[in-house]
Design an enzyme around this catalytic site. Structure first.
Site, PDB file in Angstrom:
ATOM      1  N   CYS A  27      -1.758 -15.177   1.282  1.00 53.28           N
ATOM      2  CA  CYS A  27      -0.717 -14.171   1.516  1.00 53.28           C
ATOM      3  C   CYS A  27       0.323 -14.624   2.536  1.00 53.28           C
ATOM      4  CB  CYS A  27      -1.349 -12.872   1.989  1.00 53.28           C
ATOM      5  SG  CYS A  27      -2.626 -12.296   0.877  1.00 53.28           S
ATOM      6  N   GLU A  87       0.974 -16.799  -4.224  1.00 55.73           N
ATOM      7  CA  GLU A  87      -0.340 -17.394  -4.437  1.00 55.73           C
ATOM      8  C   GLU A  87      -0.821 -17.097  -5.851  1.00 55.73           C
ATOM      9  OE1 GLU A  87      -3.944 -15.364  -3.262  1.00 55.73           O
ATOM     10  OE2 GLU A  87      -2.807 -14.385  -1.684  1.00 55.73           O
ATOM     11  N   HIS A 143       0.224  -7.520   7.908  1.00 57.53           N
ATOM     12  CA  HIS A 143      -0.153  -7.811   6.528  1.00 57.53           C
ATOM     13  C   HIS A 143      -1.170  -6.751   6.106  1.00 57.53           C
ATOM     14  CE1 HIS A 143      -1.507  -9.561   2.891  1.00 57.53           C
ATOM     15  NE2 HIS A 143      -2.712  -9.817   3.363  1.00 57.53           N
TER      16      HIS A 143
END
Lengths: 464, 464
Positions: free
Chosen positions: B117, B83, B247
């Site tokens: 993400c 990203e 994450h």
């Protein structure tokens, strides 16, 4: 494994606003025919301040679901190909989730795929692979290609355009992938890129980009032929596919590209090349690869030799790209949609070869095998739903001066916050989504133009 | 169809330059423990002016190919999740093609996948599906997650980090996907996004983002459990997986997330929750979903209840994220790499559940089943190649003042052209790629730091 996986349904949307290339030539002071014959383009569609890649993709997806009567809960994967960046982190796919959340469906895999005009092809391959994989849950895949191609004032400006295409993917498709026949060419190049993050316009080296395109075409064709020969045990030539569909930044490049395939077949001594053609091309048989890309005589002679085959195998694919312009990721599929529009049921039993190209660069040649299919997923119904002729006829021509004014406004609006649009949707067809506002936190709001007497959806809220 | 498709090999790269969170707290005038206990972070890695997401991914890919002795011609698909946008059109994947073009391999599918993400997870799923599909040509897939997470001065700044991970994908993998067990939740939200195209920094609503994360976690877990029950005919609970990997933007959120799964199991009356835990959580059994996300007492009690399970099932995954910081797309896989590092051969026969989250938002919970595997694709060799402890030990701590200076320089450099870097690679390990120049056309040039006495590659040319 699911069989005959491919394209079940297609819908296409392009803005109803366009300029005539002939009028643009005169306005720009370009020599007569520079855009219409030199580039081979007829018209160029563009987004006004109320449309963008998000609104166009909202329109294309809702239209496809509606017209093919697909329950939004039956979508298990949704992927977007685009190179028109509105946000560097938040995908266009998440904007489209608004359509599905209303129906309680948030379990939909997939994000955005990015590399110039190739992102849609990557998304399509990903969706097909998903249906063939062990992670497939039996639902449909949906691919969206959406782009607005705009260029700074100068020679590249007439190669703009805008569109969104929605493609439904599943097994037993009327348009099935022949996945074993595939050749890719990917390489590091700076032929067209967008490093100026604050501007919507790309950096383009037009001459380099054309050479990159043709080199990638040669390489993909070589790989494609090798795979075909490996699995079929015989040489591939352009006679083995009924139609050839190319990524179409402008029509002249498509003409050159097909001529290049003819030249490749000549060099390969393929059966598609008759004696007359061989004689005409013999002069160029000793050119090195590099020389052959620059040789104007070869370009001319090979296009001349290719002309009858081009008219039969390529011309039926050129309508929308010539009328709408470059649609980046949607461009190849708009060319394919043109073929479905012009030939529909005649395509049953036929093979179509496609060439996808994205600058930077990534390219693939791949193969589809068509069947009539069952309603609503039939070639005839797809052509009928897309209604290409009707959509082209309903457009509104704007004068070049108005186009230039809109481009100037859009330059200011790109990356901006805290503004409301005119909300003028008078030129849009019923059911079309449009941008109403970007708030002080850059959050974007869209509405849908009423269909008939009912207001559908009204304002689409943001994610809070 | 190929069997036991999954991860064959992994390598990780993170910049050798970092700040201590404790030092940053003091420098920022934050209360003691705000970053170390409040966020749960130890250190934060960052790129200096000679590193970026392209150089890091060049380093990770060449290192993986080298250390596992993979012939570059054996890669048939290469996909990048990121990203961190350096170019809005040209993919990072095309930069990586420089590694393969040297060996005559340009037939490599795949582009970049984008949504915050989550892009790396999308790329990984795509690669696994490709190996299981009819378009697989027998070669390896390669996934690269590469990101530099930087924030404007303020409360989010200590949640930065940087890394690249390369993951080799193929059949008969020691880390195989259990693809039937998968639950996704995707929705339109503005919790973290990057609409200011000229700035590298995101727009973040930290509180909203945490709620979005936990809501997505709940939804994914619900879908995941439903799929498990459908295929296995019994209820899933956290007892059914040996480890949970999240994450990891900052460790505190990982603690909260696991506690949230424990609370879910309590609400579902799952076997993982003992009587003592039930008593403690009973107070909160009547909270609505929305109330439960905001309730501080529930947060506290559920973390307390979850603590022993957290220590066993989650703590071994936290080393790299705590030491390096948020690595965006690489963050989940750095947590998984931490687990491989700390448990390696012990993981044989075990199930690991992973939760991937990308703001905007896209999230998936999925499942891996591990086996020791055959050298070089064995759990022990992967741990040995990654050399996490060695890489952490070889880092260089910089004072916060220096970090702030570098951030300021990088703000000017972001999106800029026509500059040369210091080319100072003294802090970089041999074999690391670094940025040398961005020319007047924004073209980027990289070099590789010499390994031993040989200069490898020297300067990497651009695509001309």
């Amino acid at each position: 494994m699911a069989k005959n996986v491919g394209i079940l349904a297609v819908d296409i949307y392009f803005p109803p606003t366009f300029v005539q290339q002939e009028a643009l030539e005169a306005h720009d002071g370009a020599s007569k025919g520079k855009y219409t014959i030199g580039l081979g383009q007829d018209c160029m569609a563009f987004c006004t301040e109320v449309e963008d890649v998000i609104s166009m993709s909202l329109t294309a997806v809702t239209s496809l679901l509606d017209k093919y009567n697909i329950d939004p809960k039956q979508i298990g994967r949704l992927e977007v190909g685009s190179e028109t960046v509105i946000d560097k982190s938040k995908s266009i796919k998440t904007f489209l989730m608004q359509i599905f959340e209303k129906f309680g469906n948030t379990d939909i895999e997939g994000v955005d795929s990015t590399n110039a005009c190739y992102g849609g092809t990557a998304a399509l391959f990903n969706c097909v692979n998903w249906v063939e994989s062990s992670s497939w849950d039996g639902r449909y895949g949906l691919v969206v290609c959406t782009d607005s191609a705009v260029y700074a004032e100068g020679p590249a400006r007439p190669t703009g355009g805008a569109a969104a295409i929605a493609i439904l993917v599943g097994p037993d498709a009327p348009i099935a992938f022949e996945s074993k026949f595939r050749g890719s060419h990917m390489s590091h190049a700076y032929d067209f890129y967008k490093p100026n993050l604050a501007s919507e316009y790309p950096v383009v080296d037009g001459k380099l980009s054309q050479t990159c395109y043709l080199m990638a075409l040669d390489s993909c064709y070589k790989h494609f032929c090798a795979k075909y020969e490996k699995f079929e045990g015989k040489q591939f030539s352009i006679s083995d596919a009924e139609y050839f569909v190319f990524h179409s930044p402008y029509n002249k490049l498509v003409q050159k590209s097909f001529a290049r395939l003819v030249f490749n077949d000549f060099v390969r001594n393929a059966s598609s090349i008759d004696e007359t053609a061989k004689e005409k091309l013999a002069l160029f048989s000793n050119l090195s690869g590099d020389e052959s890309y620059q040789n104007r005589d070869l370009e001319k002679v090979s296009q001349q030799v290719a002309k009858p085959l081009y008219d039969a195998k390529v011309k039926p694919t050129t309508l929308i790209p010539k009328q709408v312009g470059n649609m980046y990721t949607a461009s190849l599929y708009a060319a394919f949609a043109s073929l479905l529009h012009s030939k529909h049921t005649e395509l049953a039993g036929k093979r179509v070869t496609l060439f996808s190209y994205g600058s930077g660069l990534t390219a693939t040649m791949f193969s589809l095998r068509l069947h009539e299919g069952q309603h609503p997923f039939s070639l005839s119904n797809i052509a009928s739903v897309m209604n290409v002729a009707g959509k082209l006829k309903a457009r509104h021509e704007l004068p070049p001066e108005k186009f230039v004014d809109i481009m100037k406004l859009m330059e200011h609006r790109y990356g901006a916050k805290d503004f409301v649009t005119s909300k003028d949707c008078s030129l849009l067809a019923p059911g079309t989504y449009y941008l109403t506002e970007v708030d002080s936190l850059y959050r974007r709001f869209y509405a849908q133009k009423a269909v008939g007497n009912t207001v559908e959806n009204g304002l689409l809220a943001n994610g809070h």
